[in-house]
Design an enzyme around this catalytic site. Structure first.
Site, PDB file in Angstrom:
ATOM      1  N   LYS A 138       0.705  -1.258  -0.028  1.00 21.43           N
ATOM      2  CA  LYS A 138       0.164  -0.059   0.209  1.00 21.43           C
ATOM      3  C   LYS A 138       0.837   1.088  -0.148  1.00 21.43           C
ATOM      4  O   LYS A 138       0.582   2.301  -0.523  1.00 21.43           O
ATOM      5  CB  LYS A 138      -1.243   0.039   0.795  1.00 21.43           C
ATOM      6  CG  LYS A 138      -2.247  -1.108   1.515  1.00 21.43           C
ATOM      7  CD  LYS A 138      -3.470  -0.911   0.371  1.00 21.43           C
ATOM      8  CE  LYS A 138      -4.311  -2.558  -0.074  1.00 21.43           C
ATOM      9  NZ  LYS A 138      -5.153  -2.104  -1.227  1.00 21.43           N
ATOM     10  N   GLU A 183      -9.846   5.637   3.070  1.00 19.47           N
ATOM     11  CA  GLU A 183     -10.722   4.442   3.794  1.00 19.47           C
ATOM     12  C   GLU A 183      -9.458   3.855   4.029  1.00 19.47           C
ATOM     13  O   GLU A 183      -8.524   3.450   3.105  1.00 19.47           O
ATOM     14  CB  GLU A 183     -11.502   4.034   2.425  1.00 19.47           C
ATOM     15  CG  GLU A 183     -11.410   3.216   1.809  1.00 19.47           C
ATOM     16  CD  GLU A 183     -10.114   3.462   0.401  1.00 19.47           C
ATOM     17  OE1 GLU A 183      -9.928   4.945   0.451  1.00 19.47           O
ATOM     18  OE2 GLU A 183      -9.131   2.654  -0.121  1.00 19.47           O
ATOM     19  N   SER A 218       2.098  -9.661  -0.188  1.00 25.11           N
ATOM     20  CA  SER A 218       2.182  -8.316  -0.975  1.00 25.11           C
ATOM     21  C   SER A 218       1.518  -7.660   1.366  1.00 25.11           C
ATOM     22  O   SER A 218       2.143  -6.528   0.406  1.00 25.11           O
ATOM     23  CB  SER A 218      -0.155  -7.899  -0.781  1.00 25.11           C
ATOM     24  OG  SER A 218      -0.711  -8.881  -0.412  1.00 25.11           O
TER      25      SER A 218
HETATM   26  C1  LIG Z   1      -1.319  -7.542   2.861  1.00 22.79           C
HETATM   27  C2  LIG Z   1      -2.619  -6.695   1.756  1.00 22.79           C
HETATM   28  N1  LIG Z   1      -2.887  -6.806   0.768  1.00 22.79           N
HETATM   29  C3  LIG Z   1      -3.836  -6.894  -0.013  1.00 22.79           C
HETATM   30  C4  LIG Z   1      -4.784  -5.800   0.121  1.00 22.79           C
HETATM   31  C5  LIG Z   1      -6.087  -6.428  -0.849  1.00 22.79           C
HETATM   32  O1  LIG Z   1      -5.746  -4.768  -1.686  1.00 22.79           O
HETATM   33  P1  LIG Z   1      -5.528  -5.093  -3.304  1.00 22.79           P
HETATM   34  O2  LIG Z   1      -6.570  -5.580  -3.716  1.00 22.79           O
HETATM   35  O3  LIG Z   1      -6.376  -3.964  -3.410  1.00 22.79           O
HETATM   36  O4  LIG Z   1      -4.248  -5.235  -3.035  1.00 22.79           O
HETATM   37  C6  LIG Z   1      -4.459  -5.617   1.558  1.00 22.79           C
HETATM   38  C7  LIG Z   1      -5.683  -4.612   1.815  1.00 22.79           C
HETATM   39  O5  LIG Z   1      -6.114  -3.692   2.528  1.00 22.79           O
HETATM   40  C8  LIG Z   1      -3.600  -5.766   1.952  1.00 22.79           C
HETATM   41  O6  LIG Z   1      -3.396  -5.133   3.671  1.00 22.79           O
END
Ligand SMILES: Cc1ncc(COP(=O)(O)O)c(C=O)c1O
Lengths: 389, 275
Positions: A85, A107, A374
Site C-alpha cells: 500500500k 478509507e 503483499s
Molecule cells: C497486505 C494486503 N494485501 C492485499 C490487500 C488487498 O488490497 P488489494 O487487492 O488492493 O491489493 C490489502 C488491503 O488492505 C492488504 O493489506
C-alpha cells in the site's frame, strides 16, 4: 474529463455531479504532474530511501522442495509500512502536495492503506484523516494505534456493514464536502476514473521489479504470477508488467470466506454480477434488485463486495484467471509459511500462498511461480490467535 | 409527451402566479409503506408543487446521515424497488397532476435494465428521473429511454460546475435543473453565508444557458432559506433531510399535523410574490 477510463464495459465515471470537479482536477494532475521530472525524481528517491525499494524477490527453497515447484516470493511485506500500500500512498500523497492540497482522507479495511497514508501524511506535512469500519477497527487494532501514533485521526464508520465498503462511502461523502482543499487517497484500483489507472500506475513497480529480478535469477520469465485480490491493487501491480508477456499465466485469488456455497464470501469475480458502485461499473455482490451485499473474509483487506474494473475485464478476456481460497485454507498457508520459511505473511497474502501451493502440487509442478507476498502478518496476530495456534 | 407536460404545466402556472415551487422529498417506503403514503399525501394536501421521491439504496454516497438512516431502514424492512414503484403508482392515482420525480442510484436502474426501468417508471406515473450517480458524461446511457417513455432526465448543477460542464449538462437536461446549493451531501447542517452570496451569479449563469426552472436543494430546511434562494433568483426549493428528520422525531399520532404545518410554512414563504 479527458477519457472515461473504461476497461471494456467496466470502469467509467459514475459519481454525483458534485464530485466531478475533483475528478477532473485529479485526472488533469495525473496527466500533467505525474509524468514530470520533478515528480518522478522525488517519488523515486522516496521509494528507495524512505520505503526501501526495490523489495527482494526471494526464492523460497523450503517451500519449493516441499511443494514441487520453484516458488518465488515478491517481498512487499518488507516495504516500509508492511504492505504494498505504501507504493500508492506515497505516490498520491506527493501528487496531492504538488496539487496544493492541505488534507488527505482515506478509507481503510485492514488498516494497511490507512497506515501507509498516515506515514505519507506525516512525512509530507498533510493533515490526514482515515475512515475505517467499526468491525475492522476491532479486527485490526494494532493498525488503528499505528495510525494514531503517526498523527492521523481515525473516524469509526458505523453505517451499513461497518467495513471497507462503508468506509469508502464515508470518504466519498467527506470528499464531496471538502474537495477544494482535500485529496481522497483511494487505496485500491477501484472507484471512478482516474483511480483505477492511477493506482495501477503507482503499483506497477511491483511487477517491473519482479520481472527483472526473476530474469536475472533464472534467465527467463515466470510461468505463473499469483496475487490475492481485494480491490485488486497488489494483483494489478504485479500483473501489469506481465500482461503483454502471454506465456506468463496470471492468477488472482479471491476470498472464499466460509465457502462459495455459503453467503459468507467475497468472491466477486466468481459470483458477482454486473453493476455500479463506488463510482465505477464492475462486478458486484448484490441482490437481484441491486442492493449491495456484504462480503465476508477472515482478512479485512479482502472484505469488499466489488473489485477493480480491470480485473473484471481481464477475467472476461481470459488474460487472467481467478481462483479462491477459504478462510481455513488461507490460515493453513499462513502457518505453513511461518514454519517453513520463517516469514509471517498477511492473511490477505496467505490466500495467494494457498493457491500457489495448489498450483505447485498440480498443473504447475516443476514450473516457476511468483507469488506476491503483499504484506506482513503482524497486524493479524490477534485474528489468527482467535482461531487457535 | 404527456408526463413531461406535468412539470411544464405546473411550473408555468407558478410562473403566472409569481410563486416559487416547493418540492418536498422523502424516501419511498419509509418508515413503512402505509406511513410513507400518508407522508406523501400530506405533502400534496399541504400544497407541494411537485414531489421528489427516493428509492432506498444500500450505498447512497450523495446522502447525509438522515437520509442514509431512512434508506437503511427501508432495506431492512424488506421493502423492494418494485414496491417503491407501486407506491408511486398509488400516489399517481391520488393526484393525477402533481409532477413526480424519482431520485435513484444507477445500480437499481442497471439491475432492472435501463429500458425496463424507465418503462415501468412511466407506467407508474413518474415524470422525471434524477440518477444521483450518473454525471452528464455518461448520461447517454439513459437519455433515449427517458425520451421514449416521456420521462424528463433531471441533472444536478453544483457551485463548482464550470461553464463547459454546464453547457453539456443543460444539453441533456429536461424538467428542471437541480441546483445543489452548497457543497456536501444532503443534510440539515448550517449554511455558509459567504457561499450563499455567490449563488446569485451561479443561478444567473444557469438561466443564461437554459430556459428550464432552477430548483435549489441540499441544506434547505427553513422558510428563511427558501426566501434566500428565491432572492438569489431560484424558481423554487427542494427540502429532504428536514422532512425526514421532522417525521422521525414527531409523535406518531401528530405526525401529519406537524408535517403539514411545516410544509405550509414553506409553501407560504415561496408564495411571496417573485420579483
Ligand atoms: C497486505 C494486503 N494485501 C492485499 C490487500 C488487498 O488490497 P488489494 O487487492 O488492493 O491489493 C490489502 C488491503 O488492505 C492488504 O493489506
Amino acid at each position: 474529463m479527458r477519457t472515461l477510463g473504461k476497461f471494456g464495459r467496466y470502469g467509467g465515471v459514475y459519481v454525483p455531479e458534485t464530485l466531478m470537479p475533483a475528478l477532473e482536477e485529479l485526472e488533469e494532475a495525473f496527466a500533467t504532474i505525474v509524468p514530470g521530472d520533478a515528480f518522478k525524481t522525488r517519488l523515486a528517491s522516496l521509494l528507495t530511501d524512505y520505503a526501501g525499494r526495490p523489495t527482494p524477490l526471494y526464492h523460497a527453497k523450503n517451500l519449493s522442495d516441499k511443494w514441487g515447484a520453484q516458488v518465488f516470493l515478491k517481498r512487499e511485506d518488507l516495504l516500509h509500512g508492511g504492505a504494498h500500500k505504501t507504493n500508492n500512498a506515497l505516490g498520491q500523497a506527493l501528487l496531492s502536495k504538488m496539487m496544493g492540497k492541505e488534507r488527505i482522507i482515506a478509507e481503510t479495511g485492514a488498516g494497511q492503506h490507512g497506515v501507509a497514508c498516515a506515514m505519507s501524511g506525516a512525512l509530507l506535512g498533510l493533515k490526514t484523516e482515515v475512515y475505517m469500519g467499526e468491525v475492522d477497527m476491532e479486527r485490526q487494532k494494532p493498525n488503528v494505534y499505528r495510525m494514531q501514533l503517526l498523527g492521523t485521526t481515525v473516524h469509526p464508520v458505523k453505517t451499513g456493514s461497518r467495513t471497507l465498503k462503508d468506509a469508502i462511502n464515508e470518504a466519498l461523502r467527506d470528499w464531496i464536502a471538502n474537495l477544494e482543499n482535500t485529496h481522497y487517497l483511494l487505496g485500491t484500483v477501484a472507484g471512478p476514473h482516474p483511480f483505477p489507472s492511477m493506482v495501477k500506475h503507482f503499483q506497477r513497480i511491483i511487477g517491473e521489479e519482479a520481472s527483472a529480478q526473476i530474469q536475472e535469477k533464472t534467465g527467463r520469465q515466470p510461468d505463473y504470477v499469483v496475487a490475492c485480490v481485494g480491490g485488486g491493487s497488489n494483483a494489478i501491480g504485479i500483473f501489469a508488467e506481465f500482461i503483454d508477456k502471454t506465456s506468463v499465466q496470471l492468477v488472482g485469488v479471491e476470498p472464499a470466506g466460509k465457502g462459495l456455497d455459503t453467503d459468507k464470501h467475497g468472491a466477486v469475480l466468481a459470483l458477482g454480477s454486473f453493476g455500479c458502485v463506488h463510482g465505477m461499473k464492475s462486478l458486484v455482490l448484490q441482490t437481484e434488485e441491486g442492493q449491495i451485499q456484504e462480503a465476508h473474509s477472515i482478512s479485512a483487506g479482502l472484505d469488499y463486495p466489488s473489485v477493480g474494473p480491470e480485473h473484471a475485464f481481464l477475467k472476461d478476456t481470459g488474460r487472467a484467471r481467478y481462483e479462491s481460497a477459504t478462510d481455513e485454507e488461507a490460515l493453513s498457508a499462513f502457518h505453513e509459511l511461518c514454519r517453513e520459511e520463517g516469514i509471517i505473511p498477511a492473511l490477505e497474502s496467505s490466500h495467494a500462498l494457498f493457491i500457489g501451493k495448489k498450483l505447485a502440487q498440480g498443473e504447475a509442478a516443476g514450473k516457476s511461480i511468483v507469488i506476491n507476498l503483499s504484506g506482513r502478518g503482524d497486524k493479524d496476530l490477534h485474528e489468527v490467535m482467535k482461531h487457535g495456534k | 409527451m404527456e408526463s413531461r407536460d406535468r412539470y411544464k404545466a405546473r411550473f408555468q402556472s407558478l410562473q403566472e402566479a409569481k410563486q416559487g415551487a416547493f418540492m418536498p422529498f422523502t424516501v419511498l417506503g419509509w418508515p413503512d409503506e402505509e406511513t410513507s403514503f400518508r407522508i406523501i399525501k400530506t405533502m400534496i394536501d399541504s400544497g407541494a408543487s411537485a414531489l421528489e421521491l427516493g428509492i432506498a439504496f444500500s450505498d447512497p454516497v450523495a446522502d447525509g446521515p438522515i437520509i442514509q438512516a431512512a434508506a437503511h431502514k427501508v432495506i431492512e424492512n424488506g421493502f423492494t424497488v418494485k414496491q417503491a414503484l407501486e407506491l408511486v403508482a398509488r400516489v399517481r392515482k391520488y393526484d393525477a397532476d402533481v409532477p413526480m420525480g424519482l431520485l435513484v442510484y444507477y445500480n437499481h436502474i442497471m439491475a432492472m435494465g435501463v429500458e425496463k426501468f424507465f418503462e415501468k417508471a412511466g407506467e407508474c406515473g413518474v415524470d422525471g428521473v434524477l440518477v444521483a450517480d450518473l454525471p452528464a458524461e455518461s448520461s447517454d446511457e439513459v437519455l433515449s429511454a427517458g425520451t421514449v417513455n416521456g420521462i424528463s432526465t433531471i441533472f444536478i448543477v453544483s457551485p463548482l460546475t464550470r461553464e463547459e460542464r454546464l453547457a453539456k449538462i443543460v444539453e441533456h437536461a429536461s424538467g428542471f435543473i437541480y441546483l445543489v446549493s452548497r457543497l456536501g451531501v444532503t443534510g440539515t447542517d448550517e449554511r455558509n453565508a459567504d457561499r450563499d452570496s455567490r449563488l446569485t451569479a451561479l443561478i444567473a449563469s444557469i438561466k443564461k444557458a437554459t430556459p428550464l426552472p432552477v430548483l435549489a436543494g441540499f441544506g434547505i430546511s427553513t422558510p428563511a432559506h427558501a426566501e434566500k434562494m428565491m432572492a438569489s433568483g431560484a424558481d423554487g426549493v427542494i427540502t429532504g433531510s428536514k422532512i425526514v428528520d421532522l417525521v422521525a422525531k414527531a409523535d406518531p399520532a401528530k405526525m401529519e399535523s406537524e408535517l403539514s404545518s411545516y410544509l405550509k410554512q414553506m409553501v407560504a414563504a415561496l408564495n411571496l410574490v417573485k420579483v
